[in-house]
Enzyme design. Sequence first.
Site, PDB file in Angstrom:
ATOM      1  N   ASP A 266     115.474 -71.876-118.424  1.00  0.00           N
ATOM      2  CA  ASP A 266     114.085 -71.556-118.127  1.00  0.00           C
ATOM      3  C   ASP A 266     113.958 -70.881-116.757  1.00  0.00           C
ATOM      4  O   ASP A 266     113.975 -71.543-115.720  1.00  0.00           O
ATOM      5  CB  ASP A 266     113.275 -72.863-118.148  1.00  0.00           C
ATOM      6  CG  ASP A 266     111.810 -72.622-117.861  1.00  0.00           C
ATOM      7  OD1 ASP A 266     111.043 -73.608-117.848  1.00  0.00           O
ATOM      8  OD2 ASP A 266     111.423 -71.461-117.631  1.00  0.00           O
TER       9      ASP A 266
ATOM     10  N   ASP B 219     109.255 -65.492-117.389  1.00  0.00           N
ATOM     11  CA  ASP B 219     109.459 -66.913-117.661  1.00  0.00           C
ATOM     12  C   ASP B 219     110.003 -67.140-119.060  1.00  0.00           C
ATOM     13  O   ASP B 219     109.268 -67.049-120.051  1.00  0.00           O
ATOM     14  CB  ASP B 219     108.100 -67.633-117.498  1.00  0.00           C
ATOM     15  CG  ASP B 219     108.165 -69.085-117.921  1.00  0.00           C
ATOM     16  OD1 ASP B 219     107.125 -69.632-118.340  1.00  0.00           O
ATOM     17  OD2 ASP B 219     109.261 -69.666-117.841  1.00  0.00           O
TER      18      ASP B 219
HETATM   19  C1  LIG Z   1     101.869 -71.975-109.824  1.00  0.00           C
HETATM   20  C2  LIG Z   1     102.873 -71.959-110.987  1.00  0.00           C
HETATM   21  C3  LIG Z   1     102.985 -73.040-111.840  1.00  0.00           C
HETATM   22  C4  LIG Z   1     103.890 -73.026-112.885  1.00  0.00           C
HETATM   23  C5  LIG Z   1     104.696 -71.906-113.070  1.00  0.00           C
HETATM   24  C6  LIG Z   1     105.668 -71.871-114.149  1.00  0.00           C
HETATM   25  N1  LIG Z   1     106.120 -70.749-114.696  1.00  0.00           N
HETATM   26  O1  LIG Z   1     107.040 -71.101-115.601  1.00  0.00           O
HETATM   27  C7  LIG Z   1     107.136 -72.435-115.565  1.00  0.00           C
HETATM   28  C8  LIG Z   1     108.162 -73.171-116.368  1.00  0.00           C
HETATM   29  C9  LIG Z   1     107.738 -74.525-116.811  1.00  0.00           C
HETATM   30  C10 LIG Z   1     107.453 -74.404-118.250  1.00  0.00           C
HETATM   31  O2  LIG Z   1     106.132 -74.739-118.480  1.00  0.00           O
HETATM   32  C11 LIG Z   1     107.684 -72.972-118.638  1.00  0.00           C
HETATM   33  N2  LIG Z   1     108.501 -72.399-117.566  1.00  0.00           N
HETATM   34  N3  LIG Z   1     106.287 -72.962-114.686  1.00  0.00           N
HETATM   35  C12 LIG Z   1     104.585 -70.820-112.224  1.00  0.00           C
HETATM   36  C13 LIG Z   1     103.680 -70.852-111.186  1.00  0.00           C
HETATM   37  F1  LIG Z   1     103.545 -69.831-110.330  1.00  0.00           F
END
Ligand SMILES: Cc1ccc(-c2noc([C@H]3C[C@@H](O)CN3)n2)cc1F
Length: 330
Positions: free
Chosen positions: A219, A35
């Site tokens: 992102d 991420d």
């Molecule tokens: C259940 C779940 C929820 C969120 C995320 C998630 N992972 O990266 C992000 C985006 C948004 C920002 O916060 C940073 N990058 N969102 C992954 C999940 F598996």
Amino acid sequence: DTGSAAAVPINEVDIAYVTPVTVGTPPQTLMLDLDTGSSDLWVFSSLTPSSQVRGQEIYSPAKSSTSKLLSGHTWSIRYGDGSGSRGTVYTDNFTIGGLEVESQAVQTAQEVSSSFTQEQSLDGLVGLGFSTLNTVRPSSQLTFFDNARPKLDEEVFTADLKYHATGSYDFGFIDRAKYTGNITYTPVQQSPGYWTHSLSGYAVGSGAFQSTQIQGISDTGTTLLYLPTAIVTAYYRQVQGAQNSQYYGGYVFPCSSTLPTFTFGIEGARFTIPASYINYTRISPTSSTCYGGLQSSSGLGINIFGDVALKAAFVVFSGTNPPRIGFGTK
Ligand SMILES: Cc1ccc(-c2noc([C@H]3C[C@@H](O)CN3)n2)cc1F
């Protein structure tokens, strides 16, 4: 050194991608979401209450001869969709695609929110944002990329995410076989810690390219593409039956609609997102109403170039000084 690993979609609409990693000695394999929008490396663990674990693989520091507790350190993170997790910290050996970091801070979850519990094929996240965003206290920890950087052949990692298919993340090299032509780079503003940069403009379908600077973050952990309302309404004006639904929290349209492509600019280069990427998903399995992969960013306070956009290109995240981001046609 270099590393190369698969980016596997976790469901049939590419809601997120996971990558196999190993932690500890002997190696424990987990599937983590890389991420670029955050900077914590956290995992489901032996410390996660069993009521919150539903099929995920866990990291057990007690079963690793190289794990060390980072005494007195804790973390707590909240993601854009309101989900979150928190816990304690160990250091241990950590590898992605053959690239090893000896003592990587591995944040062990003692609590995860329900949306993580429900995501059975995701065992945690590897934050690849700038380390300034790391939430470990009293001393913040470095990302895998920052730890690996001194041993990398080149200070880069690349994302080759694919539509309904397995792509890859590479570390320390730019694979010429994964794109055609040249990579177009643009400056990154690294404060407060996201890969923040601008698009040079956009076009809807075969319409004229609108030259306008659009600042946002690339992102890999965000599923969809979020842009200013004016751009999004101009797009859905071309879609028969489209409407911005309060009920569904965004633009929906008849699944049978013909969608235009969406083109974004990086400096002088142009990248076109196929209409199929924007016909994101049915609002429910038997519905003939579909939810768009392009949505308004007005509620977010920031534009987010998520997977719907990133999977239309080969993306180079360059940790050079100053940092920059590059896009190549694939
Ligand atoms: C259940 C779940 C929820 C969120 C995320 C998630 N992972 O990266 C992000 C985006 C948004 C920002 O916060 C940073 N990058 N969102 C992954 C999940 F598996």
